[in-house]
Each structure stands twice: as C-alpha cells, then as structure tokens.
Write an enzyme that holds these catalytic residues in place. Structure first.
Site, PDB file in Angstrom:
ATOM      1  CG  HIS A   1     -56.057 -29.179  -4.855  1.00 48.41           C
ATOM      2  ND1 HIS A   1     -56.312 -28.416  -3.749  1.00 48.41           N
ATOM      3  CD2 HIS A   1     -55.464 -28.353  -5.750  1.00 48.41           C
ATOM      4  CE1 HIS A   1     -55.918 -27.157  -3.979  1.00 48.41           C
ATOM      5  NE2 HIS A   1     -55.393 -27.098  -5.192  1.00 48.41           N
TER       6      HIS A   1
ATOM      7  CB  SER B   1     -41.720 -20.215   0.610  1.00 44.40           C
ATOM      8  OG  SER B   1     -42.999 -19.635   0.729  1.00 44.40           O
TER       9      SER B   1
ATOM     10  CG  ASP C   1     -46.652 -28.394   0.364  1.00 47.23           C
ATOM     11  OD1 ASP C   1     -46.772 -29.159  -0.606  1.00 47.23           O
ATOM     12  OD2 ASP C   1     -47.334 -27.355   0.509  1.00 47.23           O
TER      13      ASP C   1
HETATM   14  C1  GLA Z   1     -50.794 -26.716  -1.104  1.00 55.13           C
HETATM   15  C2  GLA Z   1     -50.895 -27.564   0.163  1.00 55.13           C
HETATM   16  C3  GLA Z   1     -50.598 -29.030  -0.141  1.00 55.13           C
HETATM   17  C4  GLA Z   1     -51.428 -29.528  -1.324  1.00 55.13           C
HETATM   18  C5  GLA Z   1     -51.328 -28.570  -2.501  1.00 55.13           C
HETATM   19  C6  GLA Z   1     -52.256 -28.952  -3.635  1.00 55.13           C
HETATM   20  O1  GLA Z   1     -49.456 -26.693  -1.541  1.00 55.13           O
HETATM   21  O2  GLA Z   1     -49.992 -27.095   1.148  1.00 55.13           O
HETATM   22  O3  GLA Z   1     -50.827 -29.801   1.012  1.00 55.13           O
HETATM   23  O4  GLA Z   1     -52.762 -29.731  -0.941  1.00 55.13           O
HETATM   24  O5  GLA Z   1     -51.620 -27.238  -2.121  1.00 55.13           O
HETATM   25  O6  GLA Z   1     -51.894 -30.164  -4.190  1.00 55.13           O
END
Ligand code: GLA
Length: 388
Positions: free
Chosen positions: A30, A123, A166
């Site tokens: 986060h 995913s 991600d």
């Molecule tokens: C999800 C979001 C990411 C990130 C994480 C927490 O995976 O897609 O961008 O904020 O939560 O670290």
C-alpha cells in the site's frame, strides 16, 4: 495451447502467444499509490494469450478458466461500457490503446492462466499486460508506457484505483531477482535475493467482500493525511514526502485513524529501504523481522489484514527455519509470503496445511515462488502450462 486454439477457432494460422506473469510483493505494501517504494517479484505463474487474425472483423475472447467467450465488432470497442466481468480488463486495455492512437485489429484470442484469481498474486495485471501485448502484436510501445497504460485501464475502465506495482512488475520482472520500484520516478533497481532463502506463498483461499471498497477508502485516507500535513509542510505532495521525522511532528494534528494509516505508509516505505540493505548484506534474520514488522503494521495500523491471514502469519512464525511471514497484496484475504531456509520447506508445507485446515476447514494452496522474467512473446510453446 496451439491445438486448443485450432479446435476452438478452426485455424491457428498466424498464431502468436504472449505471456505476462503474476507477482508476489516482498515488502512495500500500500505504498505504490502513495508514490513510495515496493519490492515485488514476478512469478512463474502467468497468463498466456494465444492470438491470430480473425477473418470477420471481430475481436473474440475465450477464457479457458471460466469457459466463457465474448465477441465484438472491432469498430464497437471504443464505445463499450464496463460489464463488471473479466472482459473489462482486456477491453479497458483496448480502449486505452485506441486512446493512445493504436488501431485494434480483428483477432481471435484464447486466454489461459496459472495465476490463481482473487489470491492477491495479481491475476488482473497479468491479464491486462498479456492482452495488451496480444493486441499490439508487432506494434511497439515503450515498456513503461505499457505499464502506465494498463494501470490506467484498471483505474478507469475497471474502476479499481490501484497503484503501478502490479503492471510494472509484470512487465519488468527478472529471473532470480526482486525489483525495487520507486513509484514516483518509475525507475527500478534489481535486488538479488540471498541463495539460502526459499520464498513460499500461502493462499488463504478467501477474498472478503470488503476488499475493493476498503482499498478505495485507504487511498482517500492517505489523501486526507497529505492535505493536513501539507498545511504544515507545504512541499508535501504525497505520503512519499513524509519522513519518519516529519511524521512525528505532525502525528498529533491528524485524526487518530488517519494518523494510523499514514504511520503505516511512512514506516513501510522506510522498511523497504531497510530490507534492501539487509538483502544486500545477506542478513536473512533481519529480512524476516522486517516482514513481520510489515505485517503487524498492515494488521494494526492500516487494518487490511483478516483472521485467515493473521493466523497463517502467526503459524508460520512459530515454525523452525522460517525467517518471516506477512500478508502480500491488497489484503482482506489472498496470500501470505513466507521467507525461510530451503531445508524448512517440506515441514512448512505440511504443518501450515494441517494447522490451517484444522482451524478453518479449508485446504490452503501453497506455491513455491521462483522469480521469473517479465512479459514477452513466447517463442517455445513447450513452456506453456497445460490447461487446468
Ligand atoms: C493491489 C494493487 C497494487 C497495490 C497493492 C497493495 O495489488 O493493485 O497497486 O496497491 O494492492 O500494495
């Protein structure tokens, strides 16, 4: 996968296959939408999109996992509205590509994924990135632009206000290494993990309803913290700008809940740097302690954990040879990530399975995490896992 494609669409002429991996985040949770630091690893588990030109002007998608198909005349794609199904990921990406000046060609696509859905192993980004590569074909897009484009698709069309982690790791992942991303400059540094550690993810097999509304709420609470802190420290544009020293000075002026959220982000950003140092020094004990501190901060200050995750972390920390454990990803279910001695793996698997099943009546899935390379075209179809 080529045979399945041929069976589905009648021909595999001109077929190409693209792969984009899921990820496990080691530390820095986060922090990405607060423009701080994250340290994810790209996984071998990945989404594969096989694609070939379609003769009738349509874009066709088939998801093997869901056994569902969808199709649209390519001319209609730019005007589609979200359907709140899995197709929103590729369609969101297609619309962003159109917005960036690319034409969407008529294509048939077969989608296969070994990234478990709802597991916090990303995913969604694996689907976005693999679909983007398939839609682009021979057209070139700078990798960083591709990551940003996929993130925009998720924030806009899908409606999830995510950070860049991600999509970025799915594109820039490296074999044998984690990637430390500076989510403000969007530059990264490669971090080699010490040889004597094994990384395992344990899937709680739950995803609590709260996940997406709470994620949005956390982003708003962070923005609220920035607004208040900026009154005292005018240069503050995001929590990335708040050092532990600044935080100490402003903490009392923040509403308690906002203070706890901000404290998580500020301390977590610092932990990423500390983890990088420990990793470079091969200090596995310290790496493990930082995992644990990250989890406690997510559990008590950011409040995005849940009973299943806390149980798995506590159970793992009590086992011999485990350096550290923490939840990974957005939270409210999904996976924990565990750092241990390679010799501890067999006992870990057995015990965690037994304990979790005894407590929740659910068999957890356990994955060995082997850092893999980022998204690319697959040249050798032998490397594609069989349909599940
Ligand atoms: C999800 C979001 C990411 C990130 C994480 C927490 O995976 O897609 O961008 O904020 O939560 O670290």
């Amino acid at each position: 996968m080529i045979d399945e494609f041929r069976r589905l669409y009648g021909s595999a002429e001109g077929i190409r296959i693209f792969r984009a991996p899921g990820r496990v985040n080691l530390i820095g949770e986060h922090t990405d939408y607060n423009l701080g630091f994250v340290l994810p690893v790209a996984l071998q588990m990945a989404t594969f999109v096989a694609t070939a030109p379609s003769p009738d002007g349509k874009l066709r998608l088939y998801s093997e996992g869901r056994q569902e198909s969808a199709e649209w005349p390519v001319a209609d794609i730019g005007a589609l509205r979200p359907s709140h199904r899995w197709t929103d990921y590729p369609i969101g990406v297609a619309q962003e590509l159109i917005g960036a000046g690319f034409a969407i060609e008529p294509l048939n696509m077969l989608i296969r994924s070994s990234v478990p859905e709802g597991s916090g192993l990303s995913s969604s980004a694996a689907l976005e990135v693999s679909a983007a590569l398939a839609l682009l074909g021979d057209l070139q897009l700078d990798p960083l632009e591709l990551a940003r484009l996929c993130q925009r698709a998720e924030r806009g069309f899908v409606g999830m206000p995510c950070g860049i982690m991600d999509q970025y790791i799915s594109i820039f992942g490296r074999e044998h290494a984690a990637i430390c991303i500076d989510c403000r400059s969007l530059e990264h540094q490669v971090a080699l993990l010490p040889d004597e550690v094994a990384l395992l993810a344990v899937n709680t097999m739950v995803k609590h309803e709260l996940a997406s509304s709470a994620y949005k709420e956390r982003t708003e609470q962070c923005a609220a913290a920035v607004e208040i802190i900026a009154r005292q420290f005018p240069g503050t544009a995001s929590l990335r700008d708040v050092t532990p020293e600044i935080f100490e000075q402003v903490e009392a002026s923040l509403p308690p809940i906002i203070a706890r959220r901000a404290r998580h982000v500020v301390t977590e950003d610092a932990r990423v740097g500390q983890f990088m140092q420990a990793c470079a020094a091969g200090d596995t004990e310290r790496m493990g302690k930082l995992f644990e501190a990250s989890h406690r901060s997510l559990q008590h200050d950011y409040e995005v954990s849940c009973d299943e995750l806390d149980f798995l972390v506590d159970a793992a920390l009590a086992l011999d040879g485990v350096y550290g454990a923490r939840m990974t990803g957005g939270g409210f279910g999904g996976c924990t990530v565990n750092l241990m001695r390679p010799e501890a793996v067999a006992h870990f698997r057995e015990e965690i399975h037994r304990l979790y099943f005894q407590r929740f009546g659910i068999a957890p899935h356990i994955y060995f995490c082997c850092p893999s390379s980022g998204a690319a075209e697959v040249k050798n179809s032998e490397n594609i896992p069989a349909a599940t």
